[in-house]
Design an enzyme around this catalytic site. Structure first.
Site, short mmCIF file in Angstrom:
data_model
loop_
_atom_site.label_atom_id
_atom_site.label_comp_id
_atom_site.label_asym_id
_atom_site.label_seq_id
_atom_site.Cartn_x
_atom_site.Cartn_y
_atom_site.Cartn_z
N HIS A 17 44.93 78.89 37.99
CA HIS A 17 43.81 78.12 38.55
C HIS A 17 43.74 76.74 37.88
CE1 HIS A 17 41.83 82.27 39.31
NE2 HIS A 17 42.12 81.78 40.49
N LYS A 41 33.96 90.98 46.16
CA LYS A 41 34.54 91.70 45.01
C LYS A 41 33.40 92.10 44.05
CE LYS A 41 38.57 88.75 45.42
NZ LYS A 41 39.40 87.69 44.83
N ARG A 92 50.36 80.30 46.37
CA ARG A 92 51.38 80.73 45.40
C ARG A 92 52.63 81.27 46.07
NH1 ARG A 92 47.38 84.79 43.00
NH2 ARG A 92 46.87 84.61 45.19
N1 COA Z 1 46.67 80.94 40.08
C1 COA Z 1 46.41 82.21 39.79
N2 COA Z 1 45.69 83.00 40.59
C2 COA Z 1 45.23 82.49 41.73
C3 COA Z 1 45.48 81.17 42.10
C4 COA Z 1 46.24 80.37 41.20
N3 COA Z 1 46.54 79.11 41.45
N4 COA Z 1 44.92 80.94 43.29
C5 COA Z 1 44.33 82.09 43.66
N5 COA Z 1 44.52 83.03 42.73
C6 COA Z 1 44.12 84.44 42.80
C7 COA Z 1 42.76 84.70 42.28
O1 COA Z 1 42.77 84.95 40.91
C8 COA Z 1 42.37 85.90 43.09
O2 COA Z 1 42.92 87.06 42.52
P1 COA Z 1 42.16 88.44 42.54
O3 COA Z 1 41.97 88.79 44.01
O4 COA Z 1 43.09 89.32 41.82
O5 COA Z 1 40.85 88.23 41.83
C9 COA Z 1 43.04 85.69 44.42
O6 COA Z 1 44.11 84.85 44.15
C10 COA Z 1 42.21 84.98 45.45
O7 COA Z 1 41.01 84.66 44.91
P2 COA Z 1 40.27 83.27 44.85
O8 COA Z 1 41.20 82.13 44.90
O9 COA Z 1 39.29 83.33 43.74
O10 COA Z 1 39.59 83.27 46.19
P3 COA Z 1 38.69 84.35 46.69
O11 COA Z 1 39.43 84.92 47.84
O12 COA Z 1 38.18 85.31 45.72
O13 COA Z 1 37.47 83.42 47.11
C11 COA Z 1 36.08 82.21 48.58
C12 COA Z 1 37.28 83.11 48.39
C13 COA Z 1 34.97 82.48 47.58
C14 COA Z 1 36.53 80.79 48.45
C15 COA Z 1 35.61 82.51 50.02
O14 COA Z 1 35.34 83.88 50.14
C16 COA Z 1 34.39 81.74 50.41
O15 COA Z 1 34.47 80.57 50.73
N6 COA Z 1 33.23 82.40 50.39
C17 COA Z 1 31.95 81.78 50.74
C18 COA Z 1 31.43 82.27 52.07
C19 COA Z 1 32.05 81.50 53.17
O16 COA Z 1 31.88 80.30 53.33
N7 COA Z 1 32.80 82.23 54.01
C20 COA Z 1 33.53 81.67 55.10
C21 COA Z 1 34.90 81.28 54.64
S1 COA Z 1 35.91 80.90 56.02
#
Ligand code: COA
Length: 162
Positions: A17, A41, A92
Site C-alpha cells: 500500500h 470485512k 497487483r
Molecule cells: N499492496 C498490498 N496489498 C494490497 C495492495 C497493494 N498495493 N492493494 C490492495 N491490496 C490488498 C489489500 O490488503 C486487501 O487485502 P485483504 O483482502 O487481504 O485485506 C485487498 O488487496 C483489497 O483490499 P483494499 O485495497 O483495502 O480494498 P477493499 O476491497 O478492502 O476496499 C473499498 C474497497 C473500501 C475501496 C470499497 O469497498 C469502497 O469504496 N467502499 C465504500 C462504499 C462504496 O462506495 N461502494 C461502491 C463502490 S463501487
C-alpha cells in the site's frame, strides 16, 4: 490543487500500500488515504487503529502531502467533499482486474468527473495482501519486510493480547 483519494480497508497497511501511496504522492498535490469504516470485512484492527497505523506509516515514509481520514458511506461522496479529481487503486495481478474494473465503472457512473487511476506497486509486492500479513503474524512468522515498522509492532501487541 489536484487531490487524489486512495481508499481501502488497510487491515493493516502494508509496504505494498505504501508503495502505491508514494507513487500517488508524486503525481498529485495532495493524497488522502481513506480508511473504510463500513467494510464488509471484519477487521482485526479497529478503524482508529488502522488510521493511526496509516498515519505512522506515512510519517515514517516522509510523505508530507499525504493525509489519512476514515470514511463511511459512498466513496464518491467523500471524494466530492474533498474536491478530489481522482481515485487511486493498486493493481497487483490480473486477478485484481475484474473487481477493480467493476468498481471503477460504478464509481464513474456515480461521479463522472472523478477518474479512477490504477497504479502498479513494485513487483516485489505482487503477492502481498493484508490477510496474508495477518496470517503470517498470527502463526509467528516474520513480517518485518512486509509492513512498516509501526505495523509490525502493532501486530505483535495485538496478538499478545489474544
Ligand atoms: N499492496 C498490498 N496489498 C494490497 C495492495 C497493494 N498495493 N492493494 C490492495 N491490496 C490488498 C489489500 O490488503 C486487501 O487485502 P485483504 O483482502 O487481504 O485485506 C485487498 O488487496 C483489497 O483490499 P483494499 O485495497 O483495502 O480494498 P477493499 O476491497 O478492502 O476496499 C473499498 C474497497 C473500501 C475501496 C470499497 O469497498 C469502497 O469504496 N467502499 C465504500 C462504499 C462504496 O462506495 N461502494 C461502491 C463502490 S463501487
Amino acid at each position: 490543487m489536484r487531490t487524489a483519494i486512495y481508499p481501502g480497508t488497510f487491515d493493516p497497511v502494508t509496504r505494498g500500500h505504501l508503495d502505491i501511496i508514494a507513487r500517488a504522492a508524486q503525481m498529485f498535490d495532495r493524497v488522502v488515504v481513506t480508511v473504510a469504516v463500513n467494510s464488509a470485512k471484519s477487521p482485526m484492527f479497529t478503524t482508529d487503529e488502522r488510521l493511526t497505523l496509516v498515519r505512522a506509516a506515512v510519517k515514517e515514509a516522509r510523505l508530507p502531502n499525504v493525509t489519512a481520514e476514515a470514511f463511511s458511506g459512498l466513496l464518491v461522496n467523500f471524494a466530492r467533499k474533498k474536491k478530489a479529481s481522482a481515485l487511486i487503486r493498486g493493481l497487483r495481478a490480473v486477478s485484481d482486474f475484474e473487481y477493480e474494473f467493476q468498481m471503477a465503472l460504478m464509481n464513474r457512473k456515480l461521479a463522472p468527473k472523478i477518474t479512477t487511476v490504477f497504479l502498479m506497486p513494485h513487483e516485489k509486492y505482487t503477492y502481498l495482501n493484508s490477510s496474508i500479513v495477518r496470517e503470517v503474524a498470527r502463526l509467528g512468522g516474520d513480517v518485518t519486510d512486509l509492513v512498516p515498522a509501526a505495523v509490525a509492532r502493532a501486530l505483535q501487541q495485538k496478538l499478545k493480547h489474544r
